[in-house]
Design an enzyme around this catalytic site. Structure first.
Site, PDB file in Angstrom:
ATOM      1  CB  THR A 122      -0.924  -0.015   1.244  1.00 47.17           C
ATOM      2  OG1 THR A 122      -1.864  -1.051   1.061  1.00 47.17           O
ATOM      3  CG2 THR A 122      -1.653   1.280   1.445  1.00 47.17           C
ATOM      4  CG  ASP A 124      -2.216  -6.471  -2.770  1.00 45.50           C
ATOM      5  OD1 ASP A 124      -2.079  -7.278  -1.836  1.00 45.50           O
ATOM      6  OD2 ASP A 124      -3.103  -5.613  -2.797  1.00 45.50           O
ATOM      7  CB  SER A 125       2.119  -8.294   0.600  1.00 49.69           C
ATOM      8  OG  SER A 125       1.073  -8.180   1.527  1.00 49.69           O
ATOM      9  CB  SER A 126      -2.890 -10.743  -1.183  1.00 48.46           C
ATOM     10  OG  SER A 126      -3.162  -9.401  -1.137  1.00 48.46           O
ATOM     11  CB  THR A 131      -0.024  -4.459   6.087  1.00 43.86           C
ATOM     12  OG1 THR A 131      -1.253  -4.312   5.378  1.00 43.86           O
ATOM     13  CG2 THR A 131       0.635  -3.117   6.281  1.00 43.86           C
ATOM     14  CG  ASP A 132      -3.202  -7.697   2.915  1.00 37.18           C
ATOM     15  OD1 ASP A 132      -3.595  -7.081   3.915  1.00 37.18           O
ATOM     16  OD2 ASP A 132      -3.721  -7.559   1.786  1.00 37.18           O
ATOM     17  CB  THR A 164       0.062 -12.094  14.017  1.00 34.44           C
ATOM     18  OG1 THR A 164      -0.914 -12.670  13.197  1.00 34.44           O
ATOM     19  CG2 THR A 164      -0.601 -11.511  15.245  1.00 34.44           C
ATOM     20  CD  GLN A 194      -9.264 -22.391  16.154  1.00 32.00           C
ATOM     21  OE1 GLN A 194     -10.222 -21.758  16.612  1.00 32.00           O
ATOM     22  NE2 GLN A 194      -9.406 -23.532  15.543  1.00 32.00           N
ATOM     23  CB  CYS A 195      -5.532 -18.589  21.978  1.00 34.24           C
ATOM     24  SG  CYS A 195      -6.908 -19.558  22.546  1.00 34.24           S
TER      25      CYS A 195
HETATM   26  N1  ASP Z   1      -3.136  -5.435   0.177  1.00 32.19           N
HETATM   27  C1  ASP Z   1      -2.028  -4.625   0.644  1.00 32.19           C
HETATM   28  C2  ASP Z   1      -0.778  -5.473   0.641  1.00 32.19           C
HETATM   29  O1  ASP Z   1      -0.607  -6.283   1.511  1.00 32.19           O
HETATM   30  C3  ASP Z   1      -2.319  -4.103   2.000  1.00 32.19           C
HETATM   31  C4  ASP Z   1      -1.252  -3.212   2.591  1.00 32.19           C
HETATM   32  O2  ASP Z   1      -0.156  -3.055   2.107  1.00 32.19           O
HETATM   33  O3  ASP Z   1      -1.551  -2.597   3.635  1.00 32.19           O
HETATM   34  O4  ASP Z   1       0.025  -5.340  -0.245  1.00 32.19           O
END
Ligand code: ASP
Length: 335
Positions: free
Chosen positions: A12, A57-59, A89-90, A160, A271-272
């Site tokens: 982002t 995009d890190s996804s 961030t993803d 995380t 999961q916690c």
């Molecule tokens: N979808 C974005 C990514 O992970 C989200 C971000 O950077 O905040 O690349």
């Protein structure tokens, strides 16, 4: 003067609006960085800038992208005092976890950062995240892979993503922050990793088949039998609480036993977000150990996945992988 390498991988922070939504924009970000007065202000380290072949995009990050990022860091390792990796961030916590294992013998700061609001928008959190990361990388106090975000410096493999829209997007629920940035940047020196004993070396990762399974009330484990075969080398199972699986788990245990006999390693995480797996505390978890599962203790799922990739890429036997999954290698888990 300290010299920092900024490595842009996308995310982002350097995105602009398009009619399909925000996307990485190489030209925009290069110019924004070059025209940012603060980046040349007194007190800032000297810096150079490189980019990955494709800004993502890190996804969309894959093991191949981790290899490219780690390869660039290794290539420039000797020439710089520290590194700032700009990243979405993803999946930042996954990349930080992977890098912490891949960069063996790391003795310099590698700080991953990004932003929730792009630099091109008003109120972007990218400015502070970038500038503080530069200072942390130049200070050379935290010589490990970290995430700096929203005023906190966190151990990468303990982090995380916690908020999809807040500016304090990351936590490390089982480890204290390595530093907090208020008026000054205050380090928690006791929490930092000791200097490594081995020389710096890069371990690239292979695309090992790995699966993550989250249990839920009513889960029908037999439906997963066809995927939990020897072709999955590593399986992370996100259990309830301290490592408990539902009673229908009786169906799970033979599947795990078979998978283990065929060389798969099943790692039990919780999961916690906070606390640790403790197999055998309840009857609902004791069968897991007997079937060959290993305790991920307080590992995040991100770190468990990265660690499995790493250990299998090193070519260890299944017994060694099993033993090392329960052993702290880079401060990723309690010992
Ligand atoms: N979808 C974005 C990514 O992970 C989200 C971000 O950077 O905040 O690349």
């Amino acid at each position: 003067m300290k010299k920092i390498l900024i490595l842009n991988t996308g995310g982002t922070i350097g995105m602009t609006r398009t009619d399909k939504g925000y996307m990485p924009d190489r030209e925009y970000f290069r110019n924004a960085l070059l025209n940012m007065d603060t980046m040349r202000a007194p007190g800032m380290p000297a810096w150079d800038f490189v980019e990955t072949e494709e800004l993502l995009d890190s996804s969309n990050m894959t093991v191949r992208d981790w290899n490219e990022i780690a390869g660039l860091l290794a290539k420039h390792y000797d020439a710089y005092d520290g590194f700032v990796v700009l990243h979405g961030t993803d999946t930042m916590a996954y990349t930080a976890s992977a890098l912490s294992f891949m960069l063996e013998g790391l003795a310099k700061p590698v700080i991953l950062t990004g932003s929730q609001i792009p630099l091109c928008e008003l109120r972007s959190d990218g400015y502070d995240n970038l500038i503080s990361s530069m200072l942390v990388a130049a200070e050379g106090i935290a010589n490990e892979v970290c995430i700096y975000f929203g005023g906190k410096l966190l151990r990468g493999n303990r982090s995380t993503k916690y908020s999809a829209d807040g500016l304090l997007a990351f936590t490390s629920p089982n480890y204290p922050p390595l530093a907090e940035a208020g008026i000054t940047i205050n380090y928690n020196r006791k929490a930092l990793l000791d200097s490594p004993r081995e020389e710096f070396r890069l371990q690239l990762l292979e695309e090992v088949p790995i699966g993550v399974l989250k249990v839920f009330p009513g889960i029908q484990f037999d439906l997963f039998e066809s995927i939990m075969t020897e072709s999955l080398k590593g399986i992370v199972i996100e259990t309830f609480g301290a490592g408990n699986i539902p009673a229908g788990g009786n169906a799970l245990l033979p599947i795990i036993r078979r998978a283990f006999e065929h060389g798969s390693i099943l790692t039990v995480c919780s999961q916690c977000p906070q606390g640790t797996v403790s197999l055998g505390t309840y009857e609902t978890s004791s069968g897991l150990t007997a079937a060959g599962a290993v305790s991920g203790k307080d590992l995040t799922t991100e770190a468990a996945v990265a660690k499995l990739y790493y250990l299998f890429s090193k070519g260890f036997s299944k017994e060694e992988v099993k033993r090392l999954m329960e052993q702290d290698l880079r401060g990723e888990m309690r010992s």
